[in-house]
Motif scaffolding. Structure first.
Motif, PDB file in Angstrom:
ATOM      1  N   ILE A 169      74.605 -58.030  53.101  1.00 34.82           N
ATOM      2  CA  ILE A 169      74.714 -56.944  54.066  1.00 34.82           C
ATOM      3  C   ILE A 169      73.308 -56.470  54.370  1.00 34.82           C
ATOM      4  N   PRO A 170      72.864 -56.570  55.634  1.00 37.01           N
ATOM      5  CA  PRO A 170      71.504 -56.128  55.959  1.00 37.01           C
ATOM      6  C   PRO A 170      71.288 -54.665  55.597  1.00 37.01           C
ATOM      7  N   GLU A 171      70.057 -54.343  55.273  1.00 38.52           N
ATOM      8  CA  GLU A 171      69.726 -52.971  54.925  1.00 38.52           C
ATOM      9  C   GLU A 171      69.813 -52.065  56.148  1.00 38.52           C
ATOM     10  N   ILE A 172      70.025 -50.783  55.894  1.00 38.30           N
ATOM     11  CA  ILE A 172      70.110 -49.806  56.975  1.00 38.30           C
ATOM     12  C   ILE A 172      68.705 -49.490  57.460  1.00 38.30           C
ATOM     13  N   THR A 173      68.472 -49.662  58.765  1.00 41.45           N
ATOM     14  CA  THR A 173      67.190 -49.312  59.362  1.00 41.45           C
ATOM     15  C   THR A 173      67.171 -47.852  59.793  1.00 41.45           C
ATOM     16  N   LEU A 174      68.241 -47.422  60.452  1.00 40.30           N
ATOM     17  CA  LEU A 174      68.289 -46.085  61.023  1.00 40.30           C
ATOM     18  C   LEU A 174      69.676 -45.491  60.792  1.00 40.30           C
ATOM     19  N   GLN A 175      69.706 -44.232  60.387  1.00 41.71           N
ATOM     20  CA  GLN A 175      70.979 -43.588  60.062  1.00 41.71           C
ATOM     21  C   GLN A 175      71.022 -42.178  60.641  1.00 41.71           C
ATOM     22  N   GLY A 176      72.147 -41.855  61.250  1.00 41.04           N
ATOM     23  CA  GLY A 176      72.407 -40.493  61.696  1.00 41.04           C
ATOM     24  C   GLY A 176      73.597 -39.949  60.935  1.00 41.04           C
ATOM     25  N   LEU A 178      72.471 -48.102  61.912  1.00 39.38           N
ATOM     26  CA  LEU A 178      71.979 -49.317  62.557  1.00 39.38           C
ATOM     27  C   LEU A 178      71.316 -50.163  61.475  1.00 39.38           C
ATOM     28  N   ARG A 179      71.791 -51.379  61.323  1.00 33.83           N
ATOM     29  CA  ARG A 179      71.306 -52.237  60.245  1.00 33.83           C
ATOM     30  C   ARG A 179      70.222 -53.198  60.728  1.00 33.83           C
ATOM     31  N   GLU A 180      69.438 -53.653  59.773  1.00 41.14           N
ATOM     32  CA  GLU A 180      68.288 -54.501  60.046  1.00 41.14           C
ATOM     33  C   GLU A 180      68.683 -55.708  60.908  1.00 41.14           C
ATOM     34  N   PRO A 187      58.130 -52.907  67.778  1.00 40.78           N
ATOM     35  CA  PRO A 187      58.909 -51.826  67.178  1.00 40.78           C
ATOM     36  C   PRO A 187      59.967 -52.364  66.226  1.00 40.78           C
ATOM     37  N   ASP A 188      60.335 -51.550  65.270  1.00 40.98           N
ATOM     38  CA  ASP A 188      61.443 -51.913  64.378  1.00 40.98           C
ATOM     39  C   ASP A 188      62.779 -51.724  65.086  1.00 40.98           C
ATOM     40  N   ILE A 189      62.821 -50.792  66.045  1.00 39.51           N
ATOM     41  CA  ILE A 189      64.065 -50.422  66.719  1.00 39.51           C
ATOM     42  C   ILE A 189      63.829 -50.446  68.225  1.00 39.51           C
ATOM     43  N   MET A 202      62.503 -61.674  67.316  1.00 37.96           N
ATOM     44  CA  MET A 202      61.652 -60.697  66.630  1.00 37.96           C
ATOM     45  C   MET A 202      62.391 -59.968  65.514  1.00 37.96           C
ATOM     46  N   GLY A 203      63.728 -60.106  65.476  1.00 40.32           N
ATOM     47  CA  GLY A 203      64.512 -59.408  64.456  1.00 40.32           C
ATOM     48  C   GLY A 203      64.570 -57.915  64.673  1.00 40.32           C
ATOM     49  N   THR A 204      64.370 -57.476  65.916  1.00 37.17           N
ATOM     50  CA  THR A 204      64.341 -56.044  66.229  1.00 37.17           C
ATOM     51  C   THR A 204      65.752 -55.467  66.227  1.00 37.17           C
ATOM     52  N   THR A 205      65.964 -54.439  65.422  1.00 33.37           N
ATOM     53  CA  THR A 205      67.245 -53.733  65.439  1.00 33.37           C
ATOM     54  C   THR A 205      67.425 -53.103  66.818  1.00 33.37           C
ATOM     55  N   THR A 206      68.546 -53.416  67.477  1.00 35.06           N
ATOM     56  CA  THR A 206      68.691 -53.081  68.892  1.00 35.06           C
ATOM     57  C   THR A 206      69.996 -52.350  69.155  1.00 35.06           C
ATOM     58  N   ALA A 207      69.908 -51.271  69.918  1.00 34.36           N
ATOM     59  CA  ALA A 207      71.104 -50.546  70.371  1.00 34.36           C
ATOM     60  C   ALA A 207      71.061 -50.463  71.888  1.00 34.36           C
TER      61      ALA A 207
END
Length: 243
Positions: free
Chosen positions: A9-16, A40-42, A167-169, A198-203
């Motif tokens: 399970i990918p790690e969490i990059t961003l959490q609200g 949002l996961r990695e 960017p990471d996100i 790039m592996g960028t976490t994307t929304a």
């Protein structure tokens, strides 16, 4: 998105957590967000679906540090993002988040390369502008001005500008909203390529349910909260979408 094993399970990059947003207009309170929890996961690509006014853009602005919640917390990895700490907030926006909006916001007097260079000059780990433009399929359009580019090409310049700082996100608010369907697919392919290469976490925010087919997960918004959520085990490429 790559997967290193069946149970990984990918790690969490961003959490609200518990995010609310209330706008006060005269004697009326408008509740844009009503207690949203989101992860949002990695490296994943998440689509946020919902009608206008459902809270999607408000959420994206809060996750990206452009706005602050009335209550609740945003955490980037182990960094708490708070309007009370302006230096951390500025560093977060500058170093870790790329934004793409419906309208391109390019500077008309600058070429595609020069528009992207505006970001790379202040970034800590920037890409070469030509490399960023090549990644979105514009290697042959580096020295064209916005007026010499189609709407889809201008949006891809905006994507290149957003990703040039690595960017990471990547947060995209209706990136195809001003485009026809065929041009929109080219833009989505560029976003997908960034996500995968790039592996960028994307929304990606949209009201077009078809775009949800290219996501790892889809969150359905209604009345300021997540009304439904689904994993997408049959993720399609953008070029496979049929609008």
């Amino acid at each position: 998105m790559s997967d290193s094993g069946p149970s990984s399970i990918p790690e969490i990059t961003l959490q609200g957590q518990g995010l609310t947003k209330v706008y006060h207009t005269g004697s009326v309170d408008v509740h844009a967000l009503r207690g949203v929890d989101l992860e949002l996961r990695e490296g994943e690509l998440v689509v946020l679906l919902g009608p206008s006014g459902s809270g999607k853009s408000t959420l994206l602005n809060i996750l990206g540090g452009l706005d602050s919640p009335s209550s609740g917390e945003v955490t980037f990895r182990d960094m708490r993002i708070s309007a009370d700490d302006e230096s951390t907030l500025t560093r977060y926006r500058r170093d870790h988040v790329g934004f793409v909006f419906q309208f391109y916001n390019l500077i008309p007097s600058l070429t595609a390369r020069e528009n992207v260079s505006l970001v790379t000059e202040i970034a800590n780990r920037a890409m070469d502008p030509a490399e960023a433009l090549a990644l979105v399929g514009l290697a042959e359009r580096l020295d064209h001005f916005p007026a010499q580019l189609s709407g889809g090409e201008q949006q891809r310049v905006a994507i290149a500008r957003a990703i040039a700082k690595r960017p990471d996100i990547l947060l995209c608010d209706e990136p195809t909203g001003a485009l026809d369907s065929q041009t929109g697919i080219l833009v989505l392919e560029a976003i997908e390529r960034v996500n995968q290469e790039m592996g960028t976490t994307t929304a990606v925010i949209t009201h077009n349910s078809v775009i949800g087919e290219m996501a790892d997960r889809v969150l359905h918004f209604a009345d300021g909260h997540v009304a439904d959520y689904q994993e997408n085990s049959l993720r399609k490429g953008a070029h496979e979408l049929s609008w």
